[in-house]
Design a protein around this motif. Structure first.
Motif, PDB file in Angstrom:
ATOM      1  N   VAL A  91       0.853  -1.187   0.000  1.00  7.19           N
ATOM      2  CA  VAL A  91       0.000   0.000   0.000  1.00  7.19           C
ATOM      3  C   VAL A  91       0.889   1.238   0.000  1.00  7.19           C
ATOM      4  O   VAL A  91       1.511   1.557   1.022  1.00  7.19           O
ATOM      5  CB  VAL A  91      -0.933   0.020   1.235  1.00  7.19           C
ATOM      6  CG1 VAL A  91      -1.821   1.259   1.207  1.00  7.19           C
ATOM      7  CG2 VAL A  91      -1.778  -1.249   1.301  1.00  7.19           C
ATOM      8  N   GLY A 117       3.060  -1.325   4.069  1.00  3.32           N
ATOM      9  CA  GLY A 117       2.824   0.031   3.605  1.00  3.32           C
ATOM     10  C   GLY A 117       4.077   0.866   3.702  1.00  3.32           C
ATOM     11  O   GLY A 117       4.988   0.565   4.477  1.00  3.32           O
ATOM     12  N   CYS A 131     -12.647   8.324  -0.539  1.00  2.00           N
ATOM     13  CA  CYS A 131     -11.845   7.283   0.102  1.00  2.00           C
ATOM     14  C   CYS A 131     -12.712   6.119   0.565  1.00  2.00           C
ATOM     15  O   CYS A 131     -13.827   6.310   1.052  1.00  2.00           O
ATOM     16  CB  CYS A 131     -11.067   7.858   1.279  1.00  2.00           C
ATOM     17  SG  CYS A 131      -9.717   8.944   0.782  1.00  2.00           S
ATOM     18  N   GLU A 145      -2.698   5.239  -0.266  1.00  2.00           N
ATOM     19  CA  GLU A 145      -3.034   5.819   1.026  1.00  2.00           C
ATOM     20  C   GLU A 145      -2.581   7.273   0.976  1.00  2.00           C
ATOM     21  O   GLU A 145      -1.406   7.582   1.166  1.00  2.00           O
ATOM     22  CB  GLU A 145      -2.343   5.081   2.164  1.00  2.00           C
ATOM     23  CG  GLU A 145      -2.659   5.660   3.536  1.00  2.00           C
ATOM     24  CD  GLU A 145      -1.863   5.026   4.664  1.00  2.00           C
ATOM     25  OE1 GLU A 145      -1.619   5.727   5.675  1.00  2.00           O
ATOM     26  OE2 GLU A 145      -1.479   3.845   4.536  1.00  2.00           O
ATOM     27  N   VAL A 172      -7.446   5.337  -0.017  1.00  2.00           N
ATOM     28  CA  VAL A 172      -7.522   5.185   1.431  1.00  2.00           C
ATOM     29  C   VAL A 172      -6.944   6.457   2.036  1.00  2.00           C
ATOM     30  O   VAL A 172      -5.935   6.980   1.545  1.00  2.00           O
ATOM     31  CB  VAL A 172      -6.718   3.958   1.908  1.00  2.00           C
ATOM     32  CG1 VAL A 172      -6.836   3.796   3.418  1.00  2.00           C
ATOM     33  CG2 VAL A 172      -7.198   2.698   1.206  1.00  2.00           C
ATOM     34  N   VAL A 203      -6.999   5.122   7.611  1.00  2.93           N
ATOM     35  CA  VAL A 203      -5.843   4.613   8.346  1.00  2.93           C
ATOM     36  C   VAL A 203      -5.350   5.720   9.276  1.00  2.93           C
ATOM     37  O   VAL A 203      -5.185   6.856   8.849  1.00  2.93           O
ATOM     38  CB  VAL A 203      -4.704   4.192   7.392  1.00  2.93           C
ATOM     39  CG1 VAL A 203      -3.525   3.638   8.185  1.00  2.93           C
ATOM     40  CG2 VAL A 203      -5.195   3.163   6.382  1.00  2.93           C
ATOM     41  N   GLY A 226      -4.925   8.465   4.822  1.00  2.00           N
ATOM     42  CA  GLY A 226      -3.898   8.165   5.805  1.00  2.00           C
ATOM     43  C   GLY A 226      -3.611   9.341   6.722  1.00  2.00           C
ATOM     44  O   GLY A 226      -4.010  10.477   6.447  1.00  2.00           O
ATOM     45  N   LYS A 229      -3.064  -1.356  11.642  1.00  2.00           N
ATOM     46  CA  LYS A 229      -1.762  -0.888  11.199  1.00  2.00           C
ATOM     47  C   LYS A 229      -0.761  -1.110  12.334  1.00  2.00           C
ATOM     48  O   LYS A 229      -1.107  -0.950  13.501  1.00  2.00           O
ATOM     49  CB  LYS A 229      -1.855   0.601  10.864  1.00  2.00           C
ATOM     50  CG  LYS A 229      -0.562   1.273  10.447  1.00  2.00           C
ATOM     51  CD  LYS A 229      -0.854   2.726  10.084  1.00  2.00           C
ATOM     52  CE  LYS A 229       0.400   3.453   9.659  1.00  2.00           C
ATOM     53  NZ  LYS A 229       0.109   4.818   9.167  1.00  2.00           N
ATOM     54  N   THR A 251      -2.187  10.768   2.417  1.00  2.00           N
ATOM     55  CA  THR A 251      -2.106  11.229   3.802  1.00  2.00           C
ATOM     56  C   THR A 251      -2.560  12.672   3.966  1.00  2.00           C
ATOM     57  O   THR A 251      -2.505  13.479   3.035  1.00  2.00           O
ATOM     58  CB  THR A 251      -0.660  11.131   4.330  1.00  2.00           C
ATOM     59  OG1 THR A 251       0.113  12.207   3.784  1.00  2.00           O
ATOM     60  CG2 THR A 251      -0.027   9.799   3.955  1.00  2.00           C
ATOM     61  N   LEU A 275       2.208   4.841   0.434  1.00  2.12           N
ATOM     62  CA  LEU A 275       1.897   6.018   1.249  1.00  2.12           C
ATOM     63  C   LEU A 275       2.211   7.240   0.409  1.00  2.12           C
ATOM     64  O   LEU A 275       3.362   7.447   0.005  1.00  2.12           O
ATOM     65  CB  LEU A 275       2.742   6.004   2.516  1.00  2.12           C
ATOM     66  CG  LEU A 275       2.356   6.952   3.632  1.00  2.12           C
ATOM     67  CD1 LEU A 275       1.093   6.465   4.326  1.00  2.12           C
ATOM     68  CD2 LEU A 275       3.490   7.062   4.647  1.00  2.12           C
TER      69      LEU A 275
END
Length: 221
Positions: A26, A190, A96, A53, A78, A100, A80, A141, A55, A28
């Protein structure tokens, strides 16, 4: 994933976890600007890693999420570095499919579970993991992975927490990703390594796609 693993787990969560288990890595992604979101996402997909992911470490996060959702629908988004319920809500509204967090936020976890949004809270200690377990979560996580003992710690956790499965991030890269993914209690890894910072800064999307392909090949074994 076994039938036991799927017991009492919402279908939305199973779908995201199964996707992560299939891809096994995954990326980041911290966006420098909303404009780079679409070409970066296309590079991920081109490299065989159609998940990101994104952020909340930059102001470009939400606009970038919306752009990827609208223009690169083949990439699963996703959110983050989610610290608050407002961030979680905004990320879901932006497209999303999961959340996370770097630590275990009761408020974020409660909102996600109540809204049937897949959530992977950050855990680093047995007390964190026990808290997740008590809420019925079986996937979390593990962060920061290397700082908290990495592979050695995950091996130790597999005994008392045999039903738990982890997404280790933090210090995971090309040099050790294979060690992590080989653990039975790791469902994916990740990190930022599939998106080299220099390539991202320069807009070298071919280099990003190549790094993604290398990461995917590495974790697939």
């Amino acid at each position: 994933m076994s039938e036991f693993d799927k017991k009492d787990v919402p279908e939305e969560r199973i779908g995201l976890i199964d996707l992560m288990r299939t891809i096994k890595v995954v990326p980041l992604v911290t966006l420098h600007s909303p404009e780079e979101a679409v070409p970066l996402a296309r590079a991920l997909a081109s490299g065989g890693v159609p998940i990101a992911e994104v952020t909340f470490r930059s102001a470009a996060a939400l606009d970038g999420m919306r752009a990827i959702h609208d223009q690169v629908p083949e990439v699963t988004l996703v959110a983050g570095t989610v610290h608050t319920v407002d961030q979680a809500r905004q990320a879901v509204e932006a497209g999303c499919k999961g959340v996370v967090s770097p630590a275990f936020s009761d408020a974020v976890v409660d909102w996600c579970m109540g809204s049937r949004i897949p959530v992977l809270p950050g855990t680093a200690t047995p007390s964190d993991i026990e808290k997740a377990y008590d809420l019925g979560l079986r996937f979390t996580k593990f962060f920061p992975a290397e700082a908290y003992g990495g592979v050695k710690t995950l091996k130790a956790l597999s005994g008392p927490f045999a039903e738990m499965s982890f997404l280790p991030t933090g210090g995971v890269g090309f040099g050790n990703a294979r060690e992590y993914i080989d653990l039975p209690n790791v469902f994916a890894v990740g990190g930022s390594f599939p998106v080299p910072s220099k390539a991202q800064r320069q807009g070298d999307w071919k280099a990003v796609a190549d790094a993604c392909a290398q990461a995917r090949q590495l974790v697939q074994g």
